[in-house]
Scaffold this active site. Structure first.
Site, PDB file in Angstrom:
ATOM      1  N   ASP A 114       0.518   0.427   6.828  1.00 13.40           N
ATOM      2  CA  ASP A 114      -0.707   1.219   6.738  1.00 13.40           C
ATOM      3  C   ASP A 114      -1.705   0.708   7.779  1.00 13.40           C
ATOM      4  O   ASP A 114      -2.224  -0.397   7.664  1.00 13.40           O
ATOM      5  CB  ASP A 114      -1.287   1.097   5.325  1.00 13.40           C
ATOM      6  N   SER A 170      -6.845   5.816  -0.892  1.00 12.42           N
ATOM      7  CA  SER A 170      -7.736   5.535   0.219  1.00 12.42           C
ATOM      8  C   SER A 170      -9.172   5.436  -0.310  1.00 12.42           C
ATOM      9  O   SER A 170      -9.438   4.643  -1.204  1.00 12.42           O
ATOM     10  CB  SER A 170      -7.567   6.610   1.292  1.00 12.42           C
TER      11      SER A 170
END
Length: 328
Positions: free
Chosen positions: A274, A120
């Protein structure tokens, strides 16, 4: 961006819990002290773990993706979060401060070069660090790629993801007057930095809750209520970075500088569903990087604790560790 449900089912893929063999508070200058820990084999293959957020902090679970017999595992809390101090501070806290901190840790620990493991925001920081210090990086292992572009910020904070989770988005959006909703990052910024602890905590929990609610593919849309101290650091730091476009200009954008890391091998583990960092970014990056291998996990969202993502990351580190041992 790493807090989510599903952790128990992912545990089966992880190595057993371990304790650090060294912990320290490193003076990074600018009034900041950085928490750093080392686990595993003191003489092993060095790997540095870059946590998400910004502002997420590292956790004991992050130690467990690596064979402790092979790896010298280095974790740290980035400026302003976790055990680093001052807590929730955005003073002297930019991407470039963090890049300098990573190099300071490498030098202080006497590491010549290392594997960089990040997901991330940690993937963003891994890429920027590698582009700034390419000779310090042996290999990149990334998860849930975020390239720090306006398109990605608009997706998550201007209604893109909200189209899939309208009821959760409405709760996030309803805290802001309609006339301010054209720029949700700015609207939350005004409240997260209001100087009123109660207001800051209220909006910090909402900010963290929106993200947490979408992290797992098994999510029921409930982000939970984060502890006030964690939420405040997470939300303030993340908002500070996003308000400032992660302190990158057009010349510093990740895709613009892929050539600087073209020689570094990499693997990206990406969840197909995602919602926080959609697969387009990972696919675009891998398409421009011949030494990068993209592993798309079919039934996974964003979180590090997704079972499919956990399994692929542990497998990647096992294969990489075995290859490096074989080279000796």
């Amino acid at each position: 961006m790493d807090k989510a449900s599903g952790q128990k089912s992912a545990v089966a893929y992880l190595y057993p819990p371990i304790d650090p063999f060294e912990q320290q508070m490193l003076d990074a200058g600018d009034g900041h002290k950085i928490y750093v820990e080392q686990c595993g084999n003191p003489d092993g293959l060095p790997v540095v773990v870059l946590h998400g957020g910004p502002g997420g902090g590292c956790s004991p679970m992050m130690r467990r993706f690596f064979d402790p017999e092979i790896y010298r595992i280095i974790l740290f809390d980035q400026r302003g979060c976790g055990r680093s101090r001052p807590h929730a501070s955005v003073e002297n806290n930019t991407t470039w401060h963090l890049v300098s901190d990573i190099e300071l840790i490498r030098e202080k620990l006497g590491v010549s070069d290392w594997i960089v493991f990040g997901g991330s925001w940690g993937a963003t920081l891994s890429l920027i660090y590698a582009q700034a210090h390419p000779t310090s990086v042996l290999h990149l292992v990334l998860r849930g790629v975020f390239l720090s572009t306006q398109r990605e910020l608009d997706w998550f904070y201007q209604g893109g993801a909200g189209a899939f989770w309208p009821e959760v988005w409405k709760s996030f959006e309803d805290l802001i007057p309609e006339m301010e909703r054209h720029d949700m990052i700015a609207a939350y910024h005004n409240r997260l930095f209001s100087g009123d602890a109660m207001i800051e905590t209220k909006y910090a929990r909402a900010w963290a809750g929106w993200e947490n609610a979408l992290a797992s593919i098994d999510s029921q849309g409930v982000g939970g209520t984060s502890p006030a101290e964690y939420a405040r650091a997470f939300a303030r730091l993340e908002n500070h970075y996003f308000t400032n476009k992660c302190f990158l200009n057009a010349e510093q954008q990740i895709l613009t500088n892929v050539a600087k890391i073209a020689h570094i091998p990499a693997i990206i583990v990406q969840g197909r569903f995602d919602m926080i960092c959609p697969p387009l970014s990972a696919h675009t990056l891998a398409s421009n990087w011949p030494k990068c291998r993209l592993v798309m996990v079919a039934k996974a969202g964003h979180a590090l604790s997704e079972p499919g993502i956990t399994a692929e990351l542990v497998r990647a580190m096992d294969v990489l560790g075995a290859s490096k041992v074989a080279e000796k």
